[in-house]
Write an enzyme that holds these catalytic residues in place. Sequence first.
Site, PDB file in Angstrom:
ATOM      1  CD1 TRP A  52      45.737  10.840  75.701  1.00 44.65           C
ATOM      2  CD2 TRP A  52      44.149   9.862  74.466  1.00 44.65           C
ATOM      3  NE1 TRP A  52      45.500  11.637  74.600  1.00 44.65           N
ATOM      4  CE2 TRP A  52      44.536  11.067  73.831  1.00 44.65           C
ATOM      5  CE3 TRP A  52      43.160   9.083  73.878  1.00 44.65           C
ATOM      6  CZ2 TRP A  52      43.971  11.496  72.623  1.00 44.65           C
ATOM      7  CZ3 TRP A  52      42.589   9.509  72.679  1.00 44.65           C
ATOM      8  CH2 TRP A  52      43.000  10.709  72.066  1.00 44.65           C
ATOM      9  CG  ASP A  96      48.113   4.707  74.898  1.00 45.57           C
ATOM     10  OD1 ASP A  96      48.975   4.913  74.016  1.00 45.57           O
ATOM     11  OD2 ASP A  96      47.037   5.331  74.952  1.00 45.57           O
ATOM     12  CE  LYS A 104      48.987  11.873  69.417  1.00 44.88           C
ATOM     13  NZ  LYS A 104      48.332  10.951  70.342  1.00 44.88           N
TER      14      LYS A 104
END
Length: 362
Positions: free
Chosen positions: A102, A173, A197
Site C-alpha cells: 500500500w 494511511d 476494514k
Amino acid sequence: MSPVFNFSAGPAVLPREVLLEVQQELLDWHGSGMSVMEMSHRGKEFMQIAAEAEEDLRSVLGIPKHYKVLFLQGGATTQFAMVPMNLVRGRTSIDFVDTGHWSKLAVKEARKYCANTRLVTSSEASGYRDIPAFESWERDPNAAYLHYTSNETLGGVEFPYIPDSGDVPLVCDMSSNFLSRPVDISKFGLIYGGAQKNIGPAGLTLVIVREDLLGQTVPGTPTMMDYKIQADGDSMYNTPPTFAIYVAGLVFKWIQRQGGLKAIEQRNIEKAALLYETVDTSGGFYISPVEKAFRSRMNVPFRLADPALDEAFIKEAAARNLLQIKGHRSTGGMRASIYNAMPLEGVKALTGFMQEFARSHG
Ligand SMILES: *Cc1c(COP(=O)(O)O)cnc(C)c1O
C-alpha cells in the site's frame, strides 16, 4: 446454524450487535417511518445521524478542535491522489516510508503531483518483513509531508510507534488499523482510511486533517477533491454515502460501549498474541513471515511449511465455518484478519483448528 467467523481483510466482519441494530431499524429509523437509505441527506433526521457520528468519533479518538473530520467517498486509493493535491502546498518534495504494497501505491500516485517523491526508507530488500529503525531514515526537513502506512494489510507489518516527523506534517494511511488502539491525533497532519476494514461498510472514507493545512490545492484540483470545500460543506457538498455513515456511527457507539479504544486495544492484543503463539509453537508447521516487533495485530499472514496442504487447510477451515483465510494472491499462504469486530471466540476457533490440522497432517 453455528456461528461463522469471517477472517476477510476487507470488506470485513462488523460487530454482530451493530448488524442487529441495523436490521431492527432498517424499515423505520426511530419512528420516522423511513429507512436511513431513503432519507434526504439534508433532512433533519439524517443531519442528526451525521452530526452524532462525527461527535462520537471525536470522542472515541479524542480529536482536537482544530482538526476537521471528513466523511468522503472513493476509498483510501482516492486519498493517494487527494493528499498530494491538497498538501503539497508549493513544496518541492514529499517523503515516503515504504513498508509494502500500500505504501508503494501511495508513492506511485503522488508522483503525478510532485516529481520528487523521496523514499526515506524501504524494507523492500528484506522482503517487507520489518521496518528499518527510525534513526536510519533519511528525511528532508523541507518536505511537504511525511507519509507512512501504519499497518500494511497485505504483509501484516504494523508500526509499534508513531514516527516523529518534527515540523513536517505527518500523514498516515490508517485504513487497516484505524480505531484498533488509542492514538494521539495531535501528532498528525492528516490521517485517512477506507471504512471497510475496521469502521463500517465499503463506500465511506474517513479523513482527519489539521485545519491549517487546508486551502492550498494544486491548480486543477476537482471541487470534490478539495478538502477545504468538503470541510466547509460538512462533507455534504454533494450526496454523501449516507447509509455507510449511519452504520459507521453505530460502530462508534459500539466502541464506546466496549469501554473505548483502550479496552478495544487490550482485546486486540490478546487475540493477536493467541494466534501468533499458535504459529510460533507449531514446531515449524506454520510460519510467520514478519519480524516479531512489527507483527500486525489486525492482519496475521502465515504460511504452511508444506504449501501442498494449503488447499486442504482452506477447505477444512471452511467446513468449520472459518471463512476467507486464504492469503492475498500476491503472497499466497494464509491471512487471518482479526479486526475489532472479530470476537476472541473466533480466534480460539481458528487456533483450535490450526492445532488439530497440524496434528493430523504433521
Ligand atoms: C485496503 C487498503 C487500501 C485501499 O483501500 P480502498 O478503500 O480499497 O481504496 C489502502 N491502504 C491500506 C492500508 C489498505 O488496507
